[in-house]
Design a protein around this motif. Structure first.
Motif, PDB file in Angstrom:
ATOM      1  N   ASN A 235     -12.594  -9.371   0.241  1.00  0.00           N
ATOM      2  CA  ASN A 235     -11.980  -8.084   0.566  1.00  0.00           C
ATOM      3  C   ASN A 235     -11.371  -8.110   1.966  1.00  0.00           C
ATOM      4  OD1 ASN A 235     -11.786  -5.283   1.513  1.00  0.00           O
ATOM      5  ND2 ASN A 235     -12.926  -4.711  -0.316  1.00  0.00           N
ATOM      6  N   GLN A 236     -12.150  -8.552   2.949  1.00  0.00           N
ATOM      7  CA  GLN A 236     -11.696  -8.551   4.329  1.00  0.00           C
ATOM      8  C   GLN A 236     -10.549  -9.536   4.567  1.00  0.00           C
ATOM      9  OE1 GLN A 236     -12.528  -6.503   6.922  1.00  0.00           O
ATOM     10  NE2 GLN A 236     -13.509  -5.370   5.257  1.00  0.00           N
ATOM     11  N   ILE A 237     -10.569 -10.650   3.872  1.00  0.00           N
ATOM     12  CA  ILE A 237      -9.475 -11.624   4.008  1.00  0.00           C
ATOM     13  C   ILE A 237      -8.168 -11.015   3.518  1.00  0.00           C
ATOM     14  CG2 ILE A 237      -8.578 -13.773   3.004  1.00  0.00           C
ATOM     15  CD1 ILE A 237     -11.441 -14.878   3.291  1.00  0.00           C
ATOM     16  N   ALA A 238      -8.206 -10.338   2.385  1.00  0.00           N
ATOM     17  CA  ALA A 238      -6.997  -9.706   1.854  1.00  0.00           C
ATOM     18  C   ALA A 238      -6.470  -8.634   2.806  1.00  0.00           C
ATOM     19  CB  ALA A 238      -7.289  -9.105   0.477  1.00  0.00           C
ATOM     20  N   VAL A 239      -7.359  -7.810   3.333  1.00  0.00           N
ATOM     21  CA  VAL A 239      -6.950  -6.765   4.267  1.00  0.00           C
ATOM     22  C   VAL A 239      -6.383  -7.372   5.547  1.00  0.00           C
ATOM     23  CG1 VAL A 239      -7.813  -4.912   5.754  1.00  0.00           C
ATOM     24  CG2 VAL A 239      -8.527  -5.018   3.374  1.00  0.00           C
TER      25      VAL A 239
ATOM     26  N   ALA B  49      -0.678  -1.459   6.733  1.00  0.00           N
ATOM     27  CA  ALA B  49      -2.002  -0.847   6.772  1.00  0.00           C
ATOM     28  C   ALA B  49      -2.434  -0.249   5.440  1.00  0.00           C
ATOM     29  CB  ALA B  49      -2.030   0.243   7.848  1.00  0.00           C
ATOM     30  N   ARG B  50      -1.610  -0.353   4.401  1.00  0.00           N
ATOM     31  CA  ARG B  50      -1.912   0.353   3.156  1.00  0.00           C
ATOM     32  C   ARG B  50      -3.198  -0.113   2.462  1.00  0.00           C
ATOM     33  NH1 ARG B  50       3.612  -0.196   0.026  1.00  0.00           N
ATOM     34  NH2 ARG B  50       3.511  -2.206   1.107  1.00  0.00           N
ATOM     35  N   PRO B  51      -3.473  -1.430   2.353  1.00  0.00           N
ATOM     36  CA  PRO B  51      -4.740  -1.812   1.702  1.00  0.00           C
ATOM     37  C   PRO B  51      -5.952  -1.235   2.417  1.00  0.00           C
ATOM     38  CG  PRO B  51      -3.267  -3.696   1.830  1.00  0.00           C
ATOM     39  CD  PRO B  51      -2.648  -2.615   2.653  1.00  0.00           C
TER      40      PRO B  51
ATOM     41  N   VAL C  36     -11.398  -5.848  -5.946  1.00  0.00           N
ATOM     42  CA  VAL C  36     -10.414  -6.117  -7.000  1.00  0.00           C
ATOM     43  C   VAL C  36      -9.073  -5.471  -6.655  1.00  0.00           C
ATOM     44  CG1 VAL C  36      -9.828  -5.697  -9.420  1.00  0.00           C
ATOM     45  CG2 VAL C  36     -12.150  -6.393  -8.799  1.00  0.00           C
ATOM     46  N   LEU C  37      -9.108  -4.239  -6.215  1.00  0.00           N
ATOM     47  CA  LEU C  37      -7.863  -3.513  -5.946  1.00  0.00           C
ATOM     48  C   LEU C  37      -7.174  -3.982  -4.671  1.00  0.00           C
ATOM     49  CD1 LEU C  37      -8.944   0.087  -6.988  1.00  0.00           C
ATOM     50  CD2 LEU C  37      -7.499  -1.509  -8.248  1.00  0.00           C
ATOM     51  N   VAL C  38      -7.935  -4.324  -3.639  1.00  0.00           N
ATOM     52  CA  VAL C  38      -7.315  -4.704  -2.382  1.00  0.00           C
ATOM     53  C   VAL C  38      -6.665  -6.084  -2.489  1.00  0.00           C
ATOM     54  CG1 VAL C  38      -9.176  -5.916  -1.140  1.00  0.00           C
ATOM     55  CG2 VAL C  38      -7.659  -4.378   0.100  1.00  0.00           C
ATOM     56  N   VAL C  39      -7.249  -6.986  -3.277  1.00  0.00           N
ATOM     57  CA  VAL C  39      -6.620  -8.292  -3.490  1.00  0.00           C
ATOM     58  C   VAL C  39      -5.303  -8.119  -4.245  1.00  0.00           C
ATOM     59  CG1 VAL C  39      -6.840 -10.498  -4.715  1.00  0.00           C
ATOM     60  CG2 VAL C  39      -8.756  -9.619  -3.364  1.00  0.00           C
ATOM     61  N   TRP C  40      -5.299  -7.257  -5.237  1.00  0.00           N
ATOM     62  CA  TRP C  40      -4.060  -6.993  -5.989  1.00  0.00           C
ATOM     63  C   TRP C  40      -2.983  -6.415  -5.074  1.00  0.00           C
ATOM     64  CZ3 TRP C  40      -1.976  -2.040  -6.915  1.00  0.00           C
ATOM     65  CH2 TRP C  40      -0.870  -2.006  -7.774  1.00  0.00           C
ATOM     66  N   MET C  41      -3.358  -5.479  -4.204  1.00  0.00           N
ATOM     67  CA  MET C  41      -2.384  -4.869  -3.317  1.00  0.00           C
ATOM     68  C   MET C  41      -1.852  -5.871  -2.290  1.00  0.00           C
ATOM     69  SD  MET C  41      -2.703  -1.369  -1.045  1.00  0.00           S
ATOM     70  CE  MET C  41      -2.663  -0.327  -2.509  1.00  0.00           C
ATOM     71  N   ALA C  42      -2.732  -6.704  -1.741  1.00  0.00           N
ATOM     72  CA  ALA C  42      -2.288  -7.710  -0.773  1.00  0.00           C
ATOM     73  C   ALA C  42      -1.324  -8.699  -1.414  1.00  0.00           C
ATOM     74  CB  ALA C  42      -3.492  -8.444  -0.189  1.00  0.00           C
TER      75      ALA C  42
ATOM     76  N   VAL D 220     -22.920  -1.708  -3.649  1.00  0.00           N
ATOM     77  CA  VAL D 220     -22.428  -2.906  -4.352  1.00  0.00           C
ATOM     78  C   VAL D 220     -21.285  -2.557  -5.296  1.00  0.00           C
ATOM     79  CG1 VAL D 220     -23.030  -4.730  -6.000  1.00  0.00           C
ATOM     80  CG2 VAL D 220     -24.626  -4.120  -4.180  1.00  0.00           C
ATOM     81  N   GLY D 221     -21.454  -1.492  -6.075  1.00  0.00           N
ATOM     82  CA  GLY D 221     -20.424  -1.103  -7.031  1.00  0.00           C
ATOM     83  C   GLY D 221     -19.117  -0.728  -6.357  1.00  0.00           C
ATOM     84  N   SER D 222     -19.202  -0.024  -5.228  1.00  0.00           N
ATOM     85  CA  SER D 222     -17.983   0.384  -4.529  1.00  0.00           C
ATOM     86  C   SER D 222     -17.250  -0.813  -3.933  1.00  0.00           C
ATOM     87  CB  SER D 222     -18.322   1.394  -3.429  1.00  0.00           C
ATOM     88  OG  SER D 222     -19.079   0.798  -2.392  1.00  0.00           O
ATOM     89  N   VAL D 223     -17.989  -1.792  -3.421  1.00  0.00           N
ATOM     90  CA  VAL D 223     -17.352  -2.980  -2.853  1.00  0.00           C
ATOM     91  C   VAL D 223     -16.667  -3.795  -3.949  1.00  0.00           C
ATOM     92  CG1 VAL D 223     -17.731  -5.142  -1.598  1.00  0.00           C
ATOM     93  CG2 VAL D 223     -18.928  -3.067  -0.898  1.00  0.00           C
ATOM     94  N   LEU D 224     -17.280  -3.870  -5.113  1.00  0.00           N
ATOM     95  CA  LEU D 224     -16.675  -4.585  -6.235  1.00  0.00           C
ATOM     96  C   LEU D 224     -15.340  -3.944  -6.629  1.00  0.00           C
ATOM     97  CD1 LEU D 224     -16.678  -6.627  -8.557  1.00  0.00           C
ATOM     98  CD2 LEU D 224     -18.102  -5.016  -9.864  1.00  0.00           C
ATOM     99  N   ILE D 225     -15.331  -2.632  -6.784  1.00  0.00           N
ATOM    100  CA  ILE D 225     -14.101  -1.921  -7.138  1.00  0.00           C
ATOM    101  C   ILE D 225     -13.036  -2.129  -6.065  1.00  0.00           C
ATOM    102  CG2 ILE D 225     -13.092   0.377  -7.478  1.00  0.00           C
ATOM    103  CD1 ILE D 225     -15.852   1.226  -8.633  1.00  0.00           C
ATOM    104  N   GLY D 226     -13.426  -1.979  -4.808  1.00  0.00           N
ATOM    105  CA  GLY D 226     -12.484  -2.116  -3.715  1.00  0.00           C
ATOM    106  C   GLY D 226     -11.899  -3.507  -3.604  1.00  0.00           C
TER     107      GLY D 226
END
Length: 511
Positions: free
Chosen positions: A146-150, A159-161, A204-210, A196-202
């Motif tokens: 997540n952090q790498i993609a951001v 700054a969108r992701p 997936v979406l942040v990698v797609w956006m990046a 855990v569930g929120s990080v999983l959702i985030g």
């Protein structure tokens, strides 16, 4: 370069930073709201001891998870803009970041899972932490990716992701999942499961956006594993020391005192961290912008950008500090319940350091952006030594207030050192009349009002409305500078929001 061109370049840079900062700050408002709801839900539905165990388990996983990131988040934030004019190397930086992050995150997450009994039993003498730590270990590989993609999107000045996913959707989903799990009777394990569930959702979406934000390269990537690691690995020490410094009070309170005390202290700590969170989000794009400006030899613009950003951070954040400092019992009791009100004094102590931090700006991030990783590690090591020493000396004697004193003193030491080094090496500092004048004036009004209320034996929280009445006139009179009007126009164009009312308010004398 002429003076006018210098000013133009500085305005361009600041408008980009503030436009991204506005977006991230709006997201942060949602994140803070969701975060408060999550904290309130846990405080209301868990015992103080169970809440303290959740805080401790997440803190353990967070600090060990720093190894999993290998400093790649801050490293990629600088490396991508540094190489972005060379497509083969930029592509290589992206590939190296994700490849290294996946491998390291999985390895560290597995190690934490296996070592949970040792951590819970031998370090904290609390075997009930084992399932909590094991479940929380799942966060490590997800958060690393997540952090790498951001960070890659941040390096591209987008700054969108961060705003849409990490600060809006992810905290919101955590609140919903945590509330559902706790209402189902899952107690502490449910609170960890919501995270855990929120990080999983985030993730997936942040990698797609990046993936959609970064350029589509039509060249083969140049292998960049070595330069990425060479710059990023030293940041493990920087981040590790930084995280230890900002969390050592949690570990020390957990070690010396009861879990209930930790839960009470954490509420005050989370409230004080609102100030740092707003500072970091509003200046989210400042470090990569400083990298670009300094690489181009624009020292004057780098300094001016830093000063303008710091000024507006003071304006934005100071009202929050005033409310929390003069009405801590009211805020804590209303939001979290009377059981957490004993944390009010600790909150006030922590806020003193936050005011200094606001004035000093993002000095650590600035030093990293300018390539001074080693110096940052020395500064944070000094902070950590001061923090640990004061915690060991004071917590057994005066309790959670001792932890707050250690955190406050170490924070002030680090900020003073960071700004001194920025000025000495790069001629960059945050101080200007438009920063110091409003801060001093508002601080003076608040101090005199509080003193009068104390003499009259009236509630100190009446300081808040008094300062609120004079705050806007003081800002209008003392803050605006010539660049600010053009800056407002640029930000208005970039975010697509009509700011004419703000223009008339701040610059009415120029109309």
């Amino acid at each position: 370069m002429s003076e006018s061109n210098d000013d133009q370049s500085a305005v361009d840079a600041v408008s980009t930073v503030l436009s991204g900062g506005v977006l991230v700050s709006l997201g942060k408002v949602l994140a803070l709201a969701a975060g408060f709801l999550t904290q309130v839900t846990m405080a209301r539905l868990l015992t103080e001891a169970a809440y303290g165990e959740v805080v401790l388990a997440l803190s353990v996983v967070n600090i060990l998870g720093l190894i999993g990131k290998m400093g790649l988040d801050d490293g990629l934030m600088r490396q991508f803009p540094h190489y972005e004019d060379d497509p083969a190397k930029a592509h290589g930086v992206v590939r190296a970041g994700f490849g290294l992050g996946v491998l390291s995150g999985l390895s560290i997450g597995a190690a934490i899972f296996l070592a949970a009994p040792i951590i819970a039993g031998r370090i904290f003498d609390n075997p009930s932490l084992v399932p909590l730590i094991r479940l929380a270990a799942v966060i490590v590989p997800l958060a690393t990716i997540n952090q790498i993609a951001v960070s890659l999107a941040r390096g591209a000045r987008d700054a969108r992701p961060r705003a849409y996913i990490n600060q809006a959707l992810q905290p919101g989903s955590r609140f919903v999942l945590t509330a559902v799990f706790l209402l189902l009777g899952l107690d502490a394990i449910g609170a960890i499961g919501g995270k855990v569930g929120s990080v999983l959702i985030g993730t997936v979406l942040v990698v797609w956006m990046a993936y959609r934000i970064l350029p589509s390269y039509d060249v083969d990537p140049e292998p960049m594993y070595r330069p990425v690691l060479a710059f990023s690995i030293p940041l493990i020490l920087v981040q590790g020391l930084g995280f230890l410094n900002t969390n050592v009070d949690i570990y020390m309170v957990g070690y010396f005192l009861e879990s209930g005390d930790l839960g009470i202290y954490n509420i005050g700590l989370q409230l004080s961290n609102m100030v740092s969170a707003v500072l970091m989000t509003a200046g989210f794009l400042l470090p990569p912008m400083m990298t670009r400006l300094y690489d181009q030899g624009q020292t004057a613009e780098t300094r001016r950008v830093y000063q303008l950003i710091t000024k507006w951070m003071v304006v934005i954040i100071l009202p929050v500090v005033i409310v929390l400092f003069f009405a801590p019992r009211l805020v804590i009791g209303t939001l979290f319940g009377e059981g957490y009100i004993p944390g009010a004094t600790a909150l006030r102590i922590l806020l003193v350091a936050k005011v200094v931090g606001i004035l000093m700006g993002l000095n650590t991030q600035g030093l990293i952006a300018l390539g001074e990783n080693k110096i940052v590690s020395y500064v944070i090591a000094c902070q950590t030594a001061v923090n640990v020493a004061l915690n060991v000396l004071l917590i057994p004697v005066i309790g959670i207030e001792g932890a707050a004193i250690g955190m406050a003193v170490s924070g002030i030491v680090g900020d003073v050192l960071g700004v001194a080094i920025l000025h000495r090496k790069f001629s960059v500092h945050p101080f200007s009349r438009s920063v110091l004048a409003p801060l001093g004036t508002i601080g003076g009004v608040a101090t005199l009002t509080a003193a009068a209320l104390f003499v009259l034996e009236a509630p100190l929280y009446w300081t808040v409305p008094v300062v609120g009445l004079v705050y806007l006139p003081i800002v209008v009179l003392l803050v605006p500078e010539p660049e600010d009007r053009e800056l407002l126009t640029r930000v208005e164009d970039q975010i697509g929001v009509d700011l004419s009312l703000v223009d008339r308010l701040l610059f009415r004398n120029q109309h």
